[in-house]
Design a protein around this motif. Structure first.
Motif, mmCIF file in Angstrom:
data_model
loop_
_atom_site.group_PDB
_atom_site.id
_atom_site.type_symbol
_atom_site.label_atom_id
_atom_site.label_comp_id
_atom_site.label_asym_id
_atom_site.label_seq_id
_atom_site.Cartn_x
_atom_site.Cartn_y
_atom_site.Cartn_z
ATOM 1 N N ASP A 115 0.839 -1.136 0.011
ATOM 2 C CA ASP A 115 0.106 -0.013 -0.065
ATOM 3 C C ASP A 115 0.934 1.163 -0.233
ATOM 4 O O ASP A 115 1.650 1.282 0.787
ATOM 5 N N ILE A 116 0.646 2.124 -1.045
ATOM 6 C CA ILE A 116 1.352 3.438 -1.107
ATOM 7 C C ILE A 116 0.555 4.676 -0.920
ATOM 8 O O ILE A 116 1.292 5.792 -0.640
ATOM 9 N N ALA A 220 0.683 15.171 -13.222
ATOM 10 C CA ALA A 220 0.032 13.966 -12.566
ATOM 11 C C ALA A 220 -1.088 13.877 -11.607
ATOM 12 O O ALA A 220 -1.041 14.712 -10.632
ATOM 13 N N GLY A 221 -2.062 13.209 -11.819
ATOM 14 C CA GLY A 221 -3.159 13.114 -10.927
ATOM 15 C C GLY A 221 -3.473 11.742 -10.734
ATOM 16 O O GLY A 221 -3.568 10.745 -11.624
ATOM 17 N N GLY A 222 -3.581 11.084 -9.373
ATOM 18 C CA GLY A 222 -3.608 9.878 -9.083
ATOM 19 C C GLY A 222 -2.505 8.777 -9.676
ATOM 20 O O GLY A 222 -1.403 9.089 -9.638
ATOM 21 N N THR A 223 -2.861 7.688 -9.849
ATOM 22 C CA THR A 223 -2.148 6.731 -10.531
ATOM 23 C C THR A 223 -1.244 6.980 -11.929
ATOM 24 O O THR A 223 -0.640 6.424 -12.503
ATOM 25 N N GLY A 224 -1.958 8.358 -12.594
ATOM 26 C CA GLY A 224 -1.370 8.849 -13.629
ATOM 27 C C GLY A 224 0.041 9.092 -13.555
ATOM 28 O O GLY A 224 0.634 9.640 -14.290
ATOM 29 N N LEU A 225 0.475 9.179 -12.280
ATOM 30 C CA LEU A 225 1.945 9.291 -11.915
ATOM 31 C C LEU A 225 2.668 8.455 -12.456
ATOM 32 O O LEU A 225 4.132 8.578 -12.693
ATOM 33 N N ALA A 256 -3.352 15.892 -5.621
ATOM 34 C CA ALA A 256 -4.148 14.987 -4.808
ATOM 35 C C ALA A 256 -4.969 15.855 -3.934
ATOM 36 O O ALA A 256 -4.623 16.804 -3.604
ATOM 37 N N ARG A 257 -5.964 14.992 -3.203
ATOM 38 C CA ARG A 257 -6.988 15.987 -2.172
ATOM 39 C C ARG A 257 -6.220 16.091 -1.030
ATOM 40 O O ARG A 257 -6.091 17.123 -0.317
ATOM 41 N N THR A 258 -5.825 14.940 -0.506
ATOM 42 C CA THR A 258 -4.995 15.121 0.738
ATOM 43 C C THR A 258 -3.551 14.338 0.832
ATOM 44 O O THR A 258 -3.407 13.479 0.049
ATOM 45 N N ARG A 259 -2.833 14.264 1.680
ATOM 46 C CA ARG A 259 -1.777 13.512 2.025
ATOM 47 C C ARG A 259 -1.865 12.227 1.682
ATOM 48 O O ARG A 259 -0.776 11.506 1.225
ATOM 49 N N ALA A 260 -3.037 11.789 2.313
ATOM 50 C CA ALA A 260 -3.078 10.242 2.448
ATOM 51 C C ALA A 260 -3.308 9.772 0.837
ATOM 52 O O ALA A 260 -3.123 8.435 0.807
ATOM 53 N N LEU A 262 -1.760 10.928 -1.819
ATOM 54 C CA LEU A 262 -0.327 11.459 -2.561
ATOM 55 C C LEU A 262 0.777 10.453 -2.345
ATOM 56 O O LEU A 262 0.842 10.084 -0.976
ATOM 57 N N TYR A 263 1.258 10.152 -2.966
ATOM 58 C CA TYR A 263 2.386 9.051 -2.845
ATOM 59 C C TYR A 263 3.705 9.275 -3.410
ATOM 60 O O TYR A 263 3.887 10.244 -4.435
ATOM 61 N N ASP A 264 4.889 8.443 -3.033
ATOM 62 C CA ASP A 264 6.248 8.778 -3.677
ATOM 63 C C ASP A 264 6.740 10.117 -3.404
ATOM 64 O O ASP A 264 7.652 10.490 -4.283
ATOM 65 N N VAL A 265 6.306 10.865 -2.390
ATOM 66 C CA VAL A 265 6.751 12.292 -2.256
ATOM 67 C C VAL A 265 8.158 12.298 -1.856
ATOM 68 O O VAL A 265 8.820 13.025 -2.328
#
Length: 363
Positions: A115-116, A220-225, A256-260, A262-265
């Motif tokens: 989970d990311i 990029a938005g969502g898994t469009g990353l 993303a809407r929130t930090r939860a 957003l991933y791979d920061v």
């Protein structure tokens, strides 16, 4: 035994053998004959071609991408199957960097599922052999028949997030879609290290143009990353290509809407620190304020950061609404359509509802 027929692809003048149970697009790509395509599921219309001669079964072609009155003269190459010798004429707008890697079948072993982000998992797959692909392309996953009522050949597509130099170990980002046969019914329902996955590819024309030295903006938005991450890694970590060194500078706007969500920061923050002259990272939160993050819609942050984007090239990937908003923002900043490349992430619900995106802007 399934009959095969010769498909002549104009204006190339090449002939490709295609089985009656095989799509014309699949036969072409497996033979190393590149023709325009994007979604490969009859939704976007990118692979629409003229049916010059012969008969085809139009299969699952969407009536939105290929209207009923068009079907005697046109076809979607990703859905059409030959019923005899066929001549098609494709819109061959290829350039020297158009992907040309032949499509093939691969068997992979899952090595990591983690989970990311909110409803998002990273899946790493070790292939049985190397695959050559261009940064930004994707693979089709073959779903186990048991998950789809015993049907064979049902697929879902996911972009690689790893660079082409990692052609044996592929990384995918999978967002959970409620009721989704692949995400909800497989990846989030027990897919684990050691499981076998069958994949086909590579597909797609949403790739980084290494010949363009222009400064690049990536949204990029969502898994469009995922495909965007592959592009960034390609430019920063793999070095120059035969076409050139790639963009002089990369600016990633990840929303993303929130930090939860957003991933791979940490990954991109590290790359920004390692390559300060070539890479800038702007993580954006639309519904939360936090130190180190820009506040607002990713497109609003992008607009506030740039008085003009003339002289840039843009790569945009994510949900359709975000992609559309980004296109409008980029054009308002004096970026021309010829300098924008996009990929929209559609799921099966979009297809069922007839959601079709215009292929006017390069994909």
């Amino acid at each position: 035994m399934v009959d095969s027929h010769m498909v002549t692809v104009e204006p190339l003048g090449v002939e490709v053998a295609c089985r009656e149970d095989q799509t014309i697009l699949d036969a072409c790509l497996r033979a190393g004959v590149w023709v325009p395509h994007s979604c490969t599921h009859g939704t976007c219309g990118t692979c629409k071609a003229e049916l010059v001669d012969g008969d085809v079964d139009h299969g699952d072609s969407s009536s939105f991408a290929l209207m009923d009155f068009e079907r005697e003269e046109k076809l979607l190459m990703c859905c059409a199957r030959p019923r005899g010798p066929v001549v098609v004429e494709a819109d061959m707008d290829a350039d020297e960097e158009t992907p040309s890697h032949a499509v093939d079948d691969y068997t992979g072993t899952v090595t990591l599922v983690e989970d990311i982000a909110l409803d998002t998992r990273r899946v790493v797959v070790e292939l049985d052999r190397e695959i050559a692909f261009d940064a930004g392309q994707y693979m089709a996953w073959q779903l186990p028949p048991a998950l789809v009522g015993g049907r064979e050949g049902v697929t879902r597509t996911y972009s690689m997030a790893n660079p082409p130099s990692s052609g044996r170990t592929l990384e995918f980002h999978v967002r959970r879609t409620p009721g989704g046969a692949c995400s909800d019914g497989w990846v989030f329902a027990g897919l684990a290290a050691g499981d076998v996955v069958r994949l086909t590819g590579p597909y797609g024309r949403f790739v980084v143009r290494m010949s363009r030295p222009d400064r690049a903006v990536l949204v990029a938005g969502g898994t469009g990353l995922a495909p965007i991450a592959s592009m960034i890694r390609r430019v920063l970590l793999d070095g120059p290509s035969e076409h050139g060194p790639g963009p002089a500078h990369l600016s990633l706007y990840q929303g993303a809407r929130t930090r939860a969500a957003l991933y791979d920061v940490a990954l991109f923050s590290d790359l920004a620190a390692r390559f300060p002259d070539r890479f800038t990272y702007r993580p954006c939160l639309s519904e939360e304020e936090a130190e180190g993050y820009a506040s607002g819609m990713v497109t609003d942050v992008l607009a506030a950061d740039h008085e003009t984007l003339r002289g840039h090239v843009a790569y945009v990937c994510g949900p359709p609404a975000m992609v559309d908003a980004a296109m409008r923002t980029l054009m308002s900043k004096q970026l021309f359509p010829r300098d924008m490349y996009r990929e929209e992430f559609l799921d099966e619900s979009n297809r069922a509802a007839g959601t079709v995106r215009s292929p006017l802007i390069k994909r």
